[in-house]
Design an enzyme around this catalytic site. Sequence first.
Site, short mmCIF file in Angstrom:
data_model
loop_
_atom_site.label_atom_id
_atom_site.label_comp_id
_atom_site.label_asym_id
_atom_site.label_seq_id
_atom_site.Cartn_x
_atom_site.Cartn_y
_atom_site.Cartn_z
CG ASP A 22 -13.58 6.05 -0.98
OD1 ASP A 22 -13.57 5.94 0.26
OD2 ASP A 22 -12.55 5.91 -1.67
CG HIS A 37 -8.40 -0.06 -2.81
ND1 HIS A 37 -7.60 -1.14 -2.47
CD2 HIS A 37 -9.05 0.30 -1.66
CE1 HIS A 37 -7.78 -1.43 -1.20
NE2 HIS A 37 -8.65 -0.57 -0.69
NE ARG A 80 -3.85 0.58 1.94
CZ ARG A 80 -5.08 0.61 2.47
NH1 ARG A 80 -5.29 1.31 3.58
NH2 ARG A 80 -6.08 -0.04 1.92
NE ARG A 114 -10.01 -5.57 0.42
CZ ARG A 114 -9.29 -4.54 0.89
NH1 ARG A 114 -9.91 -3.50 1.40
NH2 ARG A 114 -7.96 -4.52 0.81
CD GLN A 143 -12.90 -2.00 -0.75
OE1 GLN A 143 -12.05 -1.90 0.12
NE2 GLN A 143 -14.09 -2.55 -0.52
CB CYS A 177 -13.92 0.91 0.07
SG CYS A 177 -13.34 2.61 0.27
N1 NVA Z 1 -10.00 6.39 -1.37
C1 NVA Z 1 -9.61 6.05 -0.02
C2 NVA Z 1 -9.81 4.59 0.21
C3 NVA Z 1 -9.43 4.10 1.59
C4 NVA Z 1 -9.59 2.63 1.74
C5 NVA Z 1 -8.16 6.46 0.20
O1 NVA Z 1 -7.35 6.28 -0.71
O2 NVA Z 1 -7.85 6.97 1.28
N1 CP Z 2 -11.16 -0.40 2.51
C1 CP Z 2 -9.90 -0.43 2.93
O1 CP Z 2 -8.95 -0.67 2.17
O2 CP Z 2 -9.75 -0.22 4.27
P1 CP Z 2 -8.40 0.01 5.07
O3 CP Z 2 -7.88 1.37 4.69
O4 CP Z 2 -8.81 -0.06 6.51
O5 CP Z 2 -7.41 -1.06 4.71
#
Ligand code: NVA
Ligand code: CP
Length: 304
Positions: free
Chosen positions: A220, A131, A104, A288, A134, A260
Site C-alpha cells: 500500500d 479498512h 470514512r 469491492r 478492502q 488496494c
Molecule cells: N492506507 C491508505 C489506503 C487508501 C485506500 C490510506 O489510509 O490512505
Molecule cells: N482502496 C480504496 O479504498 O480506494 P479509495 O480511497 O479510492 O476509496
Amino acid sequence: MEIKHFLQFNDLSTEELNHIFARASWIKSQFKSYQQYWPLQDRTLVMIFEKASTRTRLSFEAGMHQLGGSAIYLNTRDSQLGRGEPVEDAAQVISRMSDLVMIRTFEQDIIERFAANSRVPVINGLTNEYHPCQILADIFTLIEHRGPIKGKTVAWIGDSNNVCNTWLQAAEMLDFNVHVSTPPGYEVEPERANLYGHDHFETFADPMDAAKGADLVTTDVWTSMGFEAENAERMRDFADWQVDADMMLAANKDALFMHCLPAHRGEEVAAEVIDGPQSVVWEEAENRLHVQKALMEYLLLGKI
Ligand code: NVA
Ligand code: CP
C-alpha cells in the site's frame, strides 16, 4: 433483529465472513448476467466521508443502487460535521433517516462513538486503524483465483497501516499466515491492530525474506491519508520496501500481487509488477462492489 455493525474485520464471525464470500459470488454472477436483484428496495444508505475516495464511494453508491436502494453522499466540508456538531448527535439524526451508514474517517474512536448512538448498522469505509471492506474484497479475489485462503501465506511489504492491521485480523479469523516486513520504526503495533495473539503473523527485517513462500504479495502507499506531514521522511525510510520484479520472483511461482489503490508506481510498487501478469488489482477493485453488496444485504436482511 439486533443491530450488527462492521467497524473492524473481527466484528463478523468466521462463519459470517464465509457466508458473505458465498453471497458475493452469487450476487456477482447475477450482476454479470444482467439479472435484476433488488432486495434493498426503498432502503437508504448514507455515506459520510471525512477523507477522499474514488473506489469506496463508487462501490457503495453503485452497489446500493444495484440492490434497489438509494445512497446519499455527505462530506465533512459541506455538512454540520465539519462545523463541530458532536458525532453522537449526528448519529442520532442520520440513523433516524436512513437504514444503513458507511463512514470514512480518522480515528477508530469516531466511528465507534457514531455506532454506539446509531439505530442502524454502521460500516467502516476506512479509518486510520482499519479498512475492513478492502480486505473482504482482497480475500474474495484470492478465493476466486486460488480457492480457500485457509493455510495460505500473504506477504505484506511496507507500512503497518490500516490495511495491514486488517490483514492481521483477517488472518486470525480465517486461519492463514501473514509475513510482514516494515522499515524500522514502522512496525506492527498488535494493540492498535486489536490482535488476540501472534500466531498468524511473522515479522521479517528484509522484505525479500517476507516474500519467500507467499501466495500473495501485497502493499500500500507509504503515506496514508492523514499522515501527509511525514511524507518526505517516509519516502526516505521506505525506499528499500518497493515490491519489484525480484521480490515477486522470491515469492511462490504462481503468487498474485494486490494493492488496494490508489498506487504510486516507482514508490511502493514497480510499474512492471502492478501492470504485470501476476497483478489482479483491477479485479480486486471491482470486487469491492460485489463483497459490499453482500455485506449490505447481510447487515440489513440477515442470512438469505
Ligand atoms: N492506507 C491508505 C489506503 C487508501 C485506500 C490510506 O489510509 O490512505
Ligand atoms: N482502496 C480504496 O479504498 O480506494 P479509495 O480511497 O479510492 O476509496
